[in-house]
Motif scaffolding. Structure first.
Motif, short mmCIF file in Angstrom:
data_model
loop_
_atom_site.label_atom_id
_atom_site.label_comp_id
_atom_site.label_asym_id
_atom_site.label_seq_id
_atom_site.Cartn_x
_atom_site.Cartn_y
_atom_site.Cartn_z
N LYS A 1 0.85 -1.18 0.00
CA LYS A 1 0.00 0.00 0.00
C LYS A 1 0.88 1.23 0.00
O LYS A 1 2.06 1.17 0.36
CB LYS A 1 -0.95 0.02 1.20
CG LYS A 1 -0.27 0.00 2.56
CD LYS A 1 -1.31 0.00 3.65
CE LYS A 1 -0.67 -0.06 5.04
NZ LYS A 1 -1.68 -0.06 6.10
N LEU B 1 2.48 4.23 1.32
CA LEU B 1 2.79 4.83 2.60
C LEU B 1 3.45 6.20 2.44
O LEU B 1 3.86 6.80 3.43
CB LEU B 1 3.71 3.91 3.41
CG LEU B 1 3.07 2.59 3.84
CD1 LEU B 1 4.11 1.66 4.45
CD2 LEU B 1 1.96 2.84 4.84
N ASP C 1 -1.03 1.45 11.55
CA ASP C 1 -2.34 1.54 10.92
C ASP C 1 -3.30 2.16 11.92
O ASP C 1 -3.59 1.57 12.97
CB ASP C 1 -2.82 0.13 10.52
CG ASP C 1 -4.12 0.14 9.74
OD1 ASP C 1 -4.94 1.06 9.94
OD2 ASP C 1 -4.32 -0.78 8.92
N SER D 1 -6.44 2.53 12.04
CA SER D 1 -7.66 1.78 12.35
C SER D 1 -7.40 0.64 13.34
O SER D 1 -8.33 0.17 14.01
CB SER D 1 -8.27 1.20 11.07
OG SER D 1 -7.41 0.24 10.48
N HIS E 1 -4.14 0.53 15.41
CA HIS E 1 -3.19 0.85 16.47
C HIS E 1 -3.47 2.14 17.24
O HIS E 1 -2.99 2.29 18.37
CB HIS E 1 -1.78 0.94 15.87
CG HIS E 1 -1.34 -0.29 15.15
ND1 HIS E 1 -0.91 -0.29 13.84
CD2 HIS E 1 -1.29 -1.59 15.57
CE1 HIS E 1 -0.59 -1.52 13.48
NE2 HIS E 1 -0.83 -2.32 14.50
N HIS F 1 1.90 11.25 7.63
CA HIS F 1 1.46 10.86 6.30
C HIS F 1 1.81 11.87 5.22
O HIS F 1 1.94 11.51 4.05
CB HIS F 1 -0.05 10.61 6.30
CG HIS F 1 -0.45 9.45 7.18
ND1 HIS F 1 -1.75 9.25 7.59
CD2 HIS F 1 0.28 8.43 7.72
CE1 HIS F 1 -1.81 8.17 8.35
NE2 HIS F 1 -0.58 7.67 8.44
#
Length: 257
Positions: free
Chosen positions: A5, A7, A27, A29, A31, A70
């Motif tokens: 994915k 990153l 992640d 959703s 962590h 991000h």
């Protein structure tokens, strides 16, 4: 195994693992919620960082993961999984033990920095941190034919007031290069529980603490001249305790070169 994915990181990213610890890309959703719950009430974990503490999970996600991590192609954040613990909701191979990043990375200069490290209180003074740092050093400094990135420099920056961090870095093979005076301003640092450098503050800026930063590095030639074996020996030990996390957070920066 390369993570399939985007990153937004300038180097290939994959899970890094040995018998005790796994480093997997953070992640939100999975962590964020357990991470936030575990650090809540522990302001000392953010005392030397240029960010935090955060008030809610949403605050952590928005103002740290999205705004800092991000958006930066030089940074990737890992969740640290303690594989000596039973499977958990955070990971099928163990429990969430903290977070750690590559930051300030440059594909042009073949360099990175290890920073934004928080080891959760229950996992401090264990094998977790030494193995996590060791895995990141191995991946960064080993040549591509040995599964690494072949970088030339891994940097470590910490507050001049954070003596445990400096000692820890040196024990892990990092070499001190110098000190950057007045390197950071902690806006509202007094209220946020930040640690000041100890220098006299400018008039009118008493609430905005300052930080001097110690710069250390572990470079490719250090790695080839015994660094590799030193790190492996540390990772192989049953119990390694280099600092007291109850008072100071040892790894604390994401600064750019």
């Amino acid at each position: 195994m390369t993570v399939a994915k985007d990153l937004n990181f300038c180097f290939p990213v994959r899970e890094l693992s040995n018998e005790r610890v796994k480093m997997t890309p953070f992640d939100a959703s999975i962590h964020s919620s357990p991470m936030f719950s575990a650090v809540s009430g522990h302001l000392e974990l953010w005392a030397h960082m240029p960010t935090g503490p955060f008030q809610t999970v949403q605050d952590f996600d928005t103002n740290f993961l999205e705004a800092v991590v991000h958006r930066d192609p030089g940074m990737v954040l890992f969740a640290i999984i303690d594989k000596t613990k039973p499977p958990s909701n955070a990971d099928g191979e163990g429990e969430l033990a903290g977070m750690m990043s590559y930051t300030g990375s440059s594909s042009v200069n073949l360099s990175t920095e290890i920073g934004f490290i928080i080891i959760l209180p229950s996992y401090q003074r264990t094998h977790v941190n030494s193995n996590a740092v060791g895995l990141l050093l191995q991946y960064a400094l080993e040549v591509p034919s040995q599964g690494g990135l072949g970088l030339r420099r891994v940097q470590w920056q910490c507050s001049s007031m954070n003596a445990p961090s400096i000692r820890a870095a040196e024990r892990l093979g990092f070499k001190k290069e110098g000190i950057l005076k007045w390197h950071r301003v902690f806006h509202g640092g007094k209220e946020k529980g930040k640690v000041h450098s100890g220098r006299e503050l400018p008039r009118g800026g008493e609430q905005d603490y300052g930080r001097d930063t110690v710069v250390l590095s572990h470079c490719w030639d250090d790695w080839e001249q015994g660094g590799r074996e030193k790190i492996q020996a540390i990772m192989d030990r049953q119990h390694v305790s280099y600092w007291d996390f109850s008072t100071l957070c040892p790894f604390d920066d994401y600064t750019r070169s």
